[in-house]
Design an enzyme around this catalytic site. Structure first.
Site, PDB file in Angstrom:
ATOM      1  N   GLY A 228      51.977  33.411  42.151  1.00 21.52           N
ATOM      2  CA  GLY A 228      50.798  34.270  42.295  1.00 21.52           C
ATOM      3  C   GLY A 228      50.118  34.036  43.622  1.00 21.52           C
ATOM      4  N   ASN A 229      48.910  34.554  43.755  1.00 23.23           N
ATOM      5  CA  ASN A 229      48.148  34.333  44.983  1.00 23.23           C
ATOM      6  C   ASN A 229      46.662  34.288  44.636  1.00 23.23           C
ATOM      7  OD1 ASN A 229      46.941  37.131  45.352  1.00 23.23           O
ATOM      8  ND2 ASN A 229      49.119  37.620  45.223  1.00 23.23           N
ATOM      9  N   ARG A 230      45.822  34.047  45.629  1.00 21.80           N
ATOM     10  CA  ARG A 230      44.405  33.765  45.369  1.00 21.80           C
ATOM     11  C   ARG A 230      43.528  35.001  45.242  1.00 21.80           C
ATOM     12  NH1 ARG A 230      42.281  30.306  49.905  1.00 21.80           N
ATOM     13  NH2 ARG A 230      40.348  30.706  48.793  1.00 21.80           N
ATOM     14  N   SER A 231      44.103  36.189  45.321  1.00 20.41           N
ATOM     15  CA  SER A 231      43.256  37.384  45.254  1.00 20.41           C
ATOM     16  C   SER A 231      42.536  37.457  43.895  1.00 20.41           C
ATOM     17  CB  SER A 231      44.124  38.628  45.443  1.00 20.41           C
ATOM     18  OG  SER A 231      43.358  39.767  45.168  1.00 20.41           O
TER      19      SER A 231
END
Ligand code: C5P
Length: 422
Positions: A228-231
């Site tokens: 995933g990512n931090r958005s």
């Protein structure tokens, strides 16, 4: 020189548990050079005392309309303020302000004030998501108030969800941004339409169909793990909310997020980049505008394990395969010269931000690209504020100073409206 040198701030504290953090807000405001007049509601007084604020601000703290009648405290306080910050703003105080009620010193003072108003809502998730509160928030926004937060986090009683007041520093930054918003001139770095705009007042997107993607996609490795990512989705949700308040028919394709669905927005939940791709293309033919605020994973595991990978089996090697680039495909589809849908991309960069943004604008075939420097800790991922450069395929460039994400959304949508009219 401090950021708020000589600025008179009216700090309204209403009756939520988050009132205890208002002392830190007062200290930060004073530290930034502001002169702070604090007004506590009766509810706030049950959580915190006037002495705290008198000590921190060095000024008398007011609570009652009936004090000092001869000098018209509320009118004087309201008129002399350069900016008002309500921290925390309870559902009740927001309802009173939306309705124009004036039954205590804070609401009376605010009715007499003509300065920018910043509200930091704080309440339980159910209260924040209640249709009445959504409506009141919208009314206040349309009237030009700057809402900052609430954040998603731990609430009173151990619950968790949207409703937590933003950190004191974020509120103070929003005060600075509200003043800059008012002070910006058309020939400054900020675009003319941004200067002094009151977000959502215009219905200039009436009848326009807008698709917004938001959040960070998740690419499953096994049933419990993902890439995933931090958005957080905050920028995309703000865009959907502001577009809807300006009259657009909005479809929000949302990667996993606990943010509430903005009023009047049709939400389509997706998890992976491929699901987002299919959801976008299922709606694309009906759209006038596509805003791709989502952080889409560029790669996904080539296969997903059906059972949880075991530690004993050793470190897994995960083969990655590329995801389709949704924005680039949308850009390529218009290669024949079509000017619809208008395409807006986002680029999160850490180095040589503007050059990287310009290259990306071309490569993806977008009309507008919003470039963020995500190495700053007050802009980009997870926070309520953003600072951006908006690049136009025709060479236009607008620098957006540190602002709430709703205000950045307003600037982006102004540029969209300009292209729709061109
Ligand atoms: O290439 P990069 O990920 O930096 O580009 C960001 C822009 O492209 C964003 O608008 C994002 O939503 C979009 N994008 C996309 N599909 C991908 C990757 C990015 O639409 N697979």
């Amino acid at each position: 020189m401090e950021r708020l040198d000589g600025v008179r701030v009216l700090l309204g504290v209403s009756g939520g548990i988050a009132a205890y953090k208002a002392g830190i807000v007062a200290r930060l405001l004073v530290g930034a050079g502001a002169s702070v007049d604090t007004v506590l509601t009766r509810g706030a007084e049950r959580f915190v005392g006037t002495a705290t604020f008198e000590g921190l601000t060095g000024r008398p703290v007011r609570t009652e309309v009936w004090e000092d009648i001869a000098t018209q405290t509320h009118v004087g306080l309201g008129r002399s303020a350069d900016v008002a910050l309500i921290y925390p703003a309870t559902a009740h105080v927001m309802a009173k302000l939306a309705g124009g009620l004036a039954d205590d010193l804070l609401t009376t003072t605010l009715l007499a004030a003509t300065c920018p108003l910043v509200l930091a809502p704080a309440m339980h998730t159910e209260m924040w998501q209640h249709a009445a509160t959504r409506h009141n928030a919208e009314v206040l926004r349309q009237r030009g108030a700057h809402l900052v937060g609430p954040d998603d986090g731990v609430l009173m009683g151990g619950d968790s969800g949207p409703g937590r007041v933003v950190d004191p520093q974020v509120a103070v930054d929003a005060v600075v941004a509200a003043l800059e918003d008012r002070a910006a001139t058309p020939d400054g770095q900020v675009s003319g339409s941004f200067a002094g705009r009151t977000a959502g007042v215009d219905r200039d997107l009436e009848g326009t169909r807008v698709l917004v993607t938001a959040g960070g996609t998740r690419e499953p490795i096994d049933p419990v793990r993902f890439l995933g990512n931090r958005s957080s989705g905050k920028m995309g949700f703000a865009l959907a909310e502001v577009a809807a308040s300006r009259g657009a028919d909005v479809v929000l394709v949302a990667a996993p997020s606990t943010l509430p669905t903005p009023a009047g927005v049709q939400r389509v939940d997706v998890t992976t980049a491929l699901e987002m791709y299919h959801a976008v293309f299922a709606h694309i033919d009906a759209m006038d505008v596509v805003v791709k605020a989502a952080a889409v994973a560029d790669f996904r595991p080539s296969s997903t394990a059906t059972s949880k990978l075991k530690k004993d089996a050793g470190a897994p090697s995960i083969e990655l395969v590329p995801n389709p680039d949704i924005l680039a495909e949308l850009g390529a589809r218009r290669d024949g010269g079509a000017d619809r849908p208008i395409l807006v991309g986002f680029a999160a960069e850490t180095d040589d931000v503007e050059a990287a943004g310009l290259a990306k604008l071309k490569r993806k075939g977008a009309d507008l690209l919003v470039v963020n420097d995500v190495s700053a800790n007050d802009a980009g991922f997870e926070v309520d504020t953003n600072r951006a450069i908006l690049l136009d395929r025709d060479g236009g460039r607008v620098e957006v100073p540190l602002s709430s994400k709703a205000e950045v959304a307003g600037v982006v949508l102004d540029a969209v409206v300009a292209r729709l009219r061109a």
